[in-house]
Design a protein around this motif. Sequence first.
Motif, PDB file in Angstrom:
ATOM      1  N   TRP A  57       7.170 -60.625 102.671  1.00 24.19           N
ATOM      2  CA  TRP A  57       7.604 -61.773 101.864  1.00 24.19           C
ATOM      3  C   TRP A  57       7.519 -63.109 102.595  1.00 24.19           C
ATOM      4  N   PRO A  58       7.941 -63.212 103.871  1.00 25.11           N
ATOM      5  CA  PRO A  58       7.826 -64.504 104.560  1.00 25.11           C
ATOM      6  C   PRO A  58       6.388 -64.978 104.715  1.00 25.11           C
ATOM      7  N   ARG A  59       5.414 -64.071 104.618  1.00 26.14           N
ATOM      8  CA  ARG A  59       4.000 -64.421 104.787  1.00 26.14           C
ATOM      9  C   ARG A  59       3.355 -64.908 103.495  1.00 26.14           C
ATOM     10  N   ILE A  60       4.024 -64.691 102.380  1.00 25.29           N
ATOM     11  CA  ILE A  60       3.431 -65.032 101.094  1.00 25.29           C
ATOM     12  C   ILE A  60       3.516 -66.540 100.871  1.00 25.29           C
ATOM     13  N   THR A  61       2.413 -67.222 101.112  1.00 29.05           N
ATOM     14  CA  THR A  61       2.328 -68.674 100.934  1.00 29.05           C
ATOM     15  C   THR A  61       1.146 -69.004 100.036  1.00 29.05           C
ATOM     16  N   ILE A  62       1.329 -69.978  99.157  1.00 30.38           N
ATOM     17  CA  ILE A  62       0.285 -70.337  98.193  1.00 30.38           C
ATOM     18  C   ILE A  62      -0.316 -71.706  98.497  1.00 30.38           C
ATOM     19  N   PHE A  63       0.521 -72.636  98.887  1.00 31.16           N
ATOM     20  CA  PHE A  63       0.065 -74.016  99.023  1.00 31.16           C
ATOM     21  C   PHE A  63      -0.169 -74.448 100.473  1.00 31.16           C
ATOM     22  N   ASP A  64       0.077 -73.587 101.413  1.00 34.44           N
ATOM     23  CA  ASP A  64      -0.141 -73.907 102.821  1.00 34.44           C
ATOM     24  C   ASP A  64      -1.624 -73.756 103.139  1.00 34.44           C
ATOM     25  N   GLU A  65      -2.286 -74.879 103.463  1.00 33.58           N
ATOM     26  CA  GLU A  65      -3.721 -74.867 103.734  1.00 33.58           C
ATOM     27  C   GLU A  65      -4.034 -75.055 105.218  1.00 33.58           C
ATOM     28  N   SER A  66      -3.059 -74.869 106.082  1.00 32.29           N
ATOM     29  CA  SER A  66      -3.292 -75.008 107.511  1.00 32.29           C
ATOM     30  C   SER A  66      -4.203 -73.893 108.010  1.00 32.29           C
ATOM     31  N   GLN A  67      -4.795 -74.118 109.191  1.00 35.25           N
ATOM     32  CA  GLN A  67      -5.700 -73.115 109.752  1.00 35.25           C
ATOM     33  C   GLN A  67      -4.969 -71.810 110.037  1.00 35.25           C
ATOM     34  N   ALA A  68      -3.759 -71.927 110.546  1.00 29.84           N
ATOM     35  CA  ALA A  68      -2.979 -70.724 110.850  1.00 29.84           C
ATOM     36  C   ALA A  68      -2.727 -69.907 109.595  1.00 29.84           C
ATOM     37  N   ALA A  69      -2.387 -70.590 108.497  1.00 26.83           N
ATOM     38  CA  ALA A  69      -2.127 -69.884 107.245  1.00 26.83           C
ATOM     39  C   ALA A  69      -3.405 -69.251 106.708  1.00 26.83           C
ATOM     40  N   THR A  70      -4.531 -69.972 106.859  1.00 23.56           N
ATOM     41  CA  THR A  70      -5.812 -69.436 106.394  1.00 23.56           C
ATOM     42  C   THR A  70      -6.197 -68.179 107.156  1.00 23.56           C
ATOM     43  N   LEU A  71      -6.023 -68.217 108.472  1.00 22.21           N
ATOM     44  CA  LEU A  71      -6.336 -67.048 109.285  1.00 22.21           C
ATOM     45  C   LEU A  71      -5.410 -65.879 108.959  1.00 22.21           C
ATOM     46  N   ALA A  72      -4.146 -66.200 108.708  1.00 22.77           N
ATOM     47  CA  ALA A  72      -3.192 -65.150 108.341  1.00 22.77           C
ATOM     48  C   ALA A  72      -3.576 -64.512 107.014  1.00 22.77           C
ATOM     49  N   THR A  73      -4.016 -65.351 106.077  1.00 21.41           N
ATOM     50  CA  THR A  73      -4.451 -64.820 104.777  1.00 21.41           C
ATOM     51  C   THR A  73      -5.673 -63.928 104.939  1.00 21.41           C
ATOM     52  N   LEU A  74      -6.612 -64.361 105.786  1.00 21.37           N
ATOM     53  CA  LEU A  74      -7.784 -63.530 106.065  1.00 21.37           C
ATOM     54  C   LEU A  74      -7.360 -62.189 106.664  1.00 21.37           C
ATOM     55  N   GLY A  75      -6.397 -62.246 107.573  1.00 19.36           N
ATOM     56  CA  GLY A  75      -5.899 -61.018 108.171  1.00 19.36           C
ATOM     57  C   GLY A  75      -5.303 -60.079 107.141  1.00 19.36           C
ATOM     58  N   VAL A  76      -4.545 -60.639 106.202  1.00 20.20           N
ATOM     59  CA  VAL A  76      -3.943 -59.839 105.136  1.00 20.20           C
ATOM     60  C   VAL A  76      -5.026 -59.172 104.289  1.00 20.20           C
ATOM     61  N   MET A  77      -6.065 -59.943 103.935  1.00 19.90           N
ATOM     62  CA  MET A  77      -7.146 -59.400 103.114  1.00 19.90           C
ATOM     63  C   MET A  77      -7.878 -58.274 103.854  1.00 19.90           C
ATOM     64  N   LEU A  78      -8.077 -58.449 105.157  1.00 22.06           N
ATOM     65  CA  LEU A  78      -8.756 -57.427 105.952  1.00 22.06           C
ATOM     66  C   LEU A  78      -7.951 -56.130 105.987  1.00 22.06           C
ATOM     67  N   VAL A  79      -6.639 -56.249 106.154  1.00 23.57           N
ATOM     68  CA  VAL A  79      -5.817 -55.039 106.214  1.00 23.57           C
ATOM     69  C   VAL A  79      -5.770 -54.345 104.862  1.00 23.57           C
ATOM     70  N   LEU A  80      -5.681 -55.123 103.788  1.00 26.50           N
ATOM     71  CA  LEU A  80      -5.678 -54.520 102.454  1.00 26.50           C
ATOM     72  C   LEU A  80      -6.984 -53.778 102.187  1.00 26.50           C
ATOM     73  N   GLY A  81      -8.109 -54.399 102.586  1.00 27.37           N
ATOM     74  CA  GLY A  81      -9.395 -53.726 102.441  1.00 27.37           C
ATOM     75  C   GLY A  81      -9.465 -52.473 103.287  1.00 27.37           C
ATOM     76  N   SER A  82      -8.948 -52.560 104.518  1.00 23.66           N
ATOM     77  CA  SER A  82      -8.914 -51.402 105.396  1.00 23.66           C
ATOM     78  C   SER A  82      -8.077 -50.276 104.792  1.00 23.66           C
ATOM     79  N   ALA A  83      -6.965 -50.633 104.165  1.00 23.45           N
ATOM     80  CA  ALA A  83      -6.092 -49.622 103.554  1.00 23.45           C
ATOM     81  C   ALA A  83      -6.810 -48.883 102.426  1.00 23.45           C
ATOM     82  N   ALA A  84      -7.560 -49.615 101.614  1.00 16.85           N
ATOM     83  CA  ALA A  84      -8.278 -48.984 100.507  1.00 16.85           C
ATOM     84  C   ALA A  84      -9.337 -48.015 101.025  1.00 16.85           C
TER      85      ALA A  84
END
Length: 307
Positions: A139-166
């Motif tokens: 829940w603390p990681r769920i951000t919609i409007f944060d466009e910082s580089q750190a947030a972008t990389l974190a979002t990429l990380g989340v997408m990678l793990v979700l893909g890995s899980a599938a």
Amino acid sequence: MNPLKGIALKICAIALFSVMAALIKATASDVPAGQAVFFRSFFALFVIFGWLIYRGEMPQGLRVKNGMGHVWRGVIGTTSMGMNFAALGLLPLPEVTAIGFAAPLLTVIFAAMFLGEEVRAFRLSAVGLGLVGVTIVLWPRITIFDESQAATLATLGVMLVLGSAAFRALAQIHIRKLVQTDQTSAIVFYFSLTATCLSLLTVPFGWVIPTWEQAIMLTIAGLIGGFAQILLTSCYRFAPASVVAPFDYVAMLFALLIGYVWFAEVPTPQMLIGAAVVILAGFLIIWRERQLGLKRGKARPGITPQG
């Protein structure tokens, strides 16, 4: 079948995989994911050969009846591994572990779809409870409007793990099919061989010369990963995929401990609450197994009793 033995093997495998993930994470800032996949897969082959020699199963232990099944399992498993290793360089270990808990839920669904395993309300409810715990952690990681580089990389990380899980869930389904025709040794060997070959395709994308410390850590990760893979594959001989899948949740305990001790990743209250929920879900499955007194040794392969 022997569900409790399958569960025990799964927990041991998860503990070893957690250590392996920590070793990969420690090198992730410098070593590309594809190169890490090579080390993890290539050195696992030595463990497998040693295991075969110890059991006196060379060369018959490498004979297969479902060749294409091993190819697909290798491609799917390698894809999952590469995405997960890449995510380890972008997110804390406990968060990678938490997001990866989507895999057991998908495994239960895929087992019902592709293996014909009967999964009833109690087990689905327990897995759903685990998913609630995952959501609490994230829940603390769920951000919609944060466009910082750190947030972008974190979002990429989340997408990678979700893909890995599938992909990991699909790989588990393939393992469940393969153990019905081929030996564990063959399944593990050809996966590591396929992953080693596929990882070499990433050389043009920028492999590096690791330091001695990094090379040692990656080599140990490969050896540990090989042994853990043997345990993981073996567990499906004793319990259906939908039964052992929820025990991926115990990885949260290992991730929290390793993350804190090794990487100084202090768990938040949300993460601790979420971890408690997902572990509770795993224990509910154990309790259900004992209450029902399941005897899957008399059941048809690939079909689970009511639960």
